[in-house]
Enzyme design. Sequence first.
Site, short mmCIF file in Angstrom:
data_model
loop_
_atom_site.label_atom_id
_atom_site.label_comp_id
_atom_site.label_asym_id
_atom_site.label_seq_id
_atom_site.Cartn_x
_atom_site.Cartn_y
_atom_site.Cartn_z
N ARG A 100 -30.09 -15.64 20.20
CA ARG A 100 -30.88 -14.90 19.20
C ARG A 100 -30.19 -14.83 17.85
O ARG A 100 -30.81 -14.59 16.83
CB ARG A 100 -31.13 -13.47 19.68
CG ARG A 100 -31.90 -13.37 20.99
CD ARG A 100 -31.88 -11.96 21.52
NE ARG A 100 -30.49 -11.60 21.83
CZ ARG A 100 -30.06 -10.35 21.99
NH1 ARG A 100 -30.88 -9.34 21.87
NH2 ARG A 100 -28.80 -10.11 22.28
N GLN A 157 -19.31 3.85 -1.96
CA GLN A 157 -20.25 2.96 -2.64
C GLN A 157 -20.12 1.55 -2.09
O GLN A 157 -19.02 1.09 -1.79
CB GLN A 157 -19.92 2.98 -4.14
CG GLN A 157 -20.81 2.12 -4.99
CD GLN A 157 -20.49 2.29 -6.47
OE1 GLN A 157 -20.20 3.39 -6.93
NE2 GLN A 157 -20.55 1.21 -7.22
N ARG A 173 -14.10 -14.60 -10.55
CA ARG A 173 -14.22 -13.22 -11.02
C ARG A 173 -12.87 -12.53 -10.81
O ARG A 173 -12.30 -12.59 -9.74
CB ARG A 173 -15.30 -12.47 -10.24
CG ARG A 173 -16.70 -13.03 -10.45
CD ARG A 173 -17.73 -12.18 -9.70
NE ARG A 173 -19.06 -12.74 -9.76
CZ ARG A 173 -20.00 -12.36 -10.63
NH1 ARG A 173 -19.72 -11.42 -11.51
NH2 ARG A 173 -21.19 -12.92 -10.61
N LYS A 188 -10.76 -1.22 -1.73
CA LYS A 188 -11.95 -2.02 -1.47
C LYS A 188 -11.84 -2.67 -0.10
O LYS A 188 -10.75 -3.03 0.35
CB LYS A 188 -12.09 -3.14 -2.52
CG LYS A 188 -12.31 -2.64 -3.92
CD LYS A 188 -12.37 -3.79 -4.92
CE LYS A 188 -12.56 -3.27 -6.33
NZ LYS A 188 -12.52 -4.36 -7.32
N HIS A 247 -7.84 -7.45 -8.10
CA HIS A 247 -8.62 -8.25 -7.15
C HIS A 247 -9.48 -9.27 -7.89
O HIS A 247 -9.98 -9.01 -8.98
CB HIS A 247 -9.53 -7.32 -6.32
CG HIS A 247 -10.49 -8.07 -5.46
ND1 HIS A 247 -11.82 -8.17 -5.76
CD2 HIS A 247 -10.29 -8.77 -4.33
CE1 HIS A 247 -12.41 -8.91 -4.83
NE2 HIS A 247 -11.50 -9.28 -3.95
N TYR A 254 -18.78 -5.59 -1.04
CA TYR A 254 -17.57 -4.80 -0.88
C TYR A 254 -17.86 -3.31 -0.98
O TYR A 254 -18.77 -2.87 -1.67
CB TYR A 254 -16.48 -5.21 -1.87
CG TYR A 254 -16.82 -5.11 -3.33
CD1 TYR A 254 -16.39 -4.04 -4.10
CD2 TYR A 254 -17.55 -6.11 -3.96
CE1 TYR A 254 -16.67 -3.96 -5.45
CE2 TYR A 254 -17.84 -6.05 -5.31
CZ TYR A 254 -17.40 -4.96 -6.05
OH TYR A 254 -17.69 -4.90 -7.39
N GLU A 261 -11.16 0.67 -16.59
CA GLU A 261 -11.25 -0.71 -16.12
C GLU A 261 -10.25 -1.58 -16.87
O GLU A 261 -10.13 -1.51 -18.10
CB GLU A 261 -12.67 -1.24 -16.34
CG GLU A 261 -12.86 -2.66 -15.91
CD GLU A 261 -14.26 -3.15 -16.20
OE1 GLU A 261 -14.76 -3.94 -15.39
OE2 GLU A 261 -14.84 -2.77 -17.24
N LYS A 279 -15.08 -11.92 -21.07
CA LYS A 279 -14.15 -10.80 -20.95
C LYS A 279 -12.92 -11.19 -20.12
O LYS A 279 -11.79 -10.86 -20.48
CB LYS A 279 -14.87 -9.61 -20.31
CG LYS A 279 -14.02 -8.36 -20.21
CD LYS A 279 -14.84 -7.17 -19.76
CE LYS A 279 -14.80 -7.09 -18.26
NZ LYS A 279 -15.42 -5.88 -17.73
#
Length: 184
Positions: free
Chosen positions: A23, A46, A58, A71, A118, A131, A142, A168
């Site tokens: 399945r 979150q 990234r 994370k 990360h 994540y 940040e 960025k």
Amino acid sequence: MKITETPIPGLFVVEPRVFEDSRGYFYESYHKERYFQNQMGAEFIQDNESRSVRGVVRGLHYQLAPFAQSKLVRVVQGSVYDVAVDLRKGSPTFGEWFGLELNEAEKKQLFIPRGFAHGFSVLSETAIFSYKCDNVYSKDSERSININDPKLNIDWKIKTSEQIVSEKDQVAPFFDDAEMNFNF
């Protein structure tokens, strides 16, 4: 579930037990009690998900304390090369990085505690990356480190000429110039 600490203290590879039959498959992608038993005591609040195409890199992202985030990362579809860099001053592995391939077939995960940068590169045609975070996003805290910092010398498994990097991230400072406020 098999949980293995990497050579960098506090950074864990998680290999869930997958049950497959005609399945399809089933596995627990998160089980709070098991994570706490293995010193991964983050209270996740979150879930985030991104979709990227081959060649996207990234990172290397993090948030300064008190907005730092632990994370738990995994790939839902495709394959990525995932990297975490130790930013904890006083750590025996300060400035070192760990990388591994995360993909939909193996379903491995990486637990990244607070105090790490990360990032990931997409190895498949597309990838869906998911994540959990234990703290909210804070634009003011940040920070980033340049993915191609020669001091870190990370092999992203993607040629530099084929990397797709946000504006960025292209102008992010190198490791020695990055703001950090983490202690081991």
